[in-house]
Write an enzyme that holds these catalytic residues in place. Structure first.
Site, PDB file in Angstrom:
ATOM      1  N   ASP A 107       3.597  -4.282  -4.980  1.00 23.42           N
ATOM      2  CA  ASP A 107       2.914  -3.099  -4.453  1.00 23.42           C
ATOM      3  C   ASP A 107       3.878  -1.930  -4.619  1.00 23.42           C
ATOM      4  O   ASP A 107       4.504  -1.465  -3.676  1.00 23.42           O
ATOM      5  CB  ASP A 107       2.547  -3.317  -2.988  1.00 23.42           C
ATOM      6  CG  ASP A 107       1.589  -2.259  -2.466  1.00 23.42           C
ATOM      7  OD1 ASP A 107       1.330  -1.276  -3.187  1.00 23.42           O
ATOM      8  OD2 ASP A 107       1.105  -2.408  -1.331  1.00 23.42           O
ATOM      9  N   THR A 128       4.084   7.113   2.153  1.00 23.03           N
ATOM     10  CA  THR A 128       2.786   7.016   2.792  1.00 23.03           C
ATOM     11  C   THR A 128       2.415   5.540   2.780  1.00 23.03           C
ATOM     12  O   THR A 128       2.425   4.906   1.720  1.00 23.03           O
ATOM     13  CB  THR A 128       1.730   7.841   2.031  1.00 23.03           C
ATOM     14  OG1 THR A 128       2.168   9.207   1.980  1.00 23.03           O
ATOM     15  CG2 THR A 128       0.376   7.771   2.710  1.00 23.03           C
ATOM     16  N   MET A 163       0.784  -1.206   0.000  1.00 20.30           N
ATOM     17  CA  MET A 163       0.000   0.000   0.000  1.00 20.30           C
ATOM     18  C   MET A 163       0.822   1.265   0.000  1.00 20.30           C
ATOM     19  O   MET A 163       0.240   2.325   0.035  1.00 20.30           O
ATOM     20  CB  MET A 163      -0.910   0.036   1.213  1.00 20.30           C
ATOM     21  CG  MET A 163      -2.061  -0.902   1.118  1.00 20.30           C
ATOM     22  SD  MET A 163      -2.122  -2.051   2.475  1.00 20.30           S
ATOM     23  CE  MET A 163      -1.265  -3.464   1.918  1.00 20.30           C
ATOM     24  N   PRO A 164       2.113   1.178  -0.001  1.00 21.09           N
ATOM     25  CA  PRO A 164       2.839   2.443   0.076  1.00 21.09           C
ATOM     26  C   PRO A 164       2.820   3.243  -1.225  1.00 21.09           C
ATOM     27  O   PRO A 164       2.728   2.683  -2.312  1.00 21.09           O
ATOM     28  CB  PRO A 164       4.271   2.025   0.415  1.00 21.09           C
ATOM     29  CG  PRO A 164       4.384   0.621   0.025  1.00 21.09           C
ATOM     30  CD  PRO A 164       3.008   0.027   0.031  1.00 21.09           C
ATOM     31  N   LEU A 165       2.897   4.531  -1.036  1.00 23.40           N
ATOM     32  CA  LEU A 165       3.155   5.461  -2.131  1.00 23.40           C
ATOM     33  C   LEU A 165       4.437   6.186  -1.757  1.00 23.40           C
ATOM     34  O   LEU A 165       4.491   6.840  -0.712  1.00 23.40           O
ATOM     35  CB  LEU A 165       2.010   6.460  -2.293  1.00 23.40           C
ATOM     36  CG  LEU A 165       2.292   7.634  -3.242  1.00 23.40           C
ATOM     37  CD1 LEU A 165       2.535   7.146  -4.664  1.00 23.40           C
ATOM     38  CD2 LEU A 165       1.152   8.636  -3.193  1.00 23.40           C
TER      39      LEU A 165
END
Length: 126
Positions: A37, A71, A1-3
């Site tokens: 991801d 994030t 889920m990281p950006l």
């Protein structure tokens, strides 16, 4: 889920940017981010568009300064975060010669429902 948002001084090669991208991704994998991801934004800046203190906390920074903001979902341990910081700084040093002092990492933790990976859906909302 990281950006991951990666900001650096303008003028680096595409190969350099690709190496930086890979190091950040590999470091995230090493602390439990799922494979594939991978969502990153790499932005280059003129000298006046990337502002940093050259000596904050007694750490001497140069124009090779890289700002990495990740994030991701809340819940990782302090040990995982420290391992991530170390993996990024050491990885960038080894891969592209960036001084560890020039690597700035900021984590932004959010709840799982704060993501939509497409289709207008909250894939991780319970």
């Amino acid at each position: 889920m990281p950006l991951a948002r990666i900001d650096l001084r303008k003028g680096k090669t595409a190969a350099y940017r690709q190496q930086v991208s890979q190091v950040v991704y590999d470091a995230m994998l090493s602390v439990g981010v799922p494979s594939n991801d991978r969502f990153q934004v790499i932005q280059e800046h003129d000298a006046d568009g990337l502002v940093y203190d050259p000596d904050y906390l007694g750490i001497r920074r140069t124009d090779d300064f890289i700002c990495i903001q990740i994030t991701w979902n809340e819940g990782r341990s302090l040990e995982q975060k420290k391992a991530l910081y170390s993996a990024i700084a050491n990885g960038l040093h080894d891969a592209v010669g960036v001084r560890r002092e020039d690597v700035f990492v900021n984590l932004v933790e959010v709840k799982r429902e704060n993501w939509s990976f497409g289709n207008g859906e909250a894939q991780y909302a319970s």
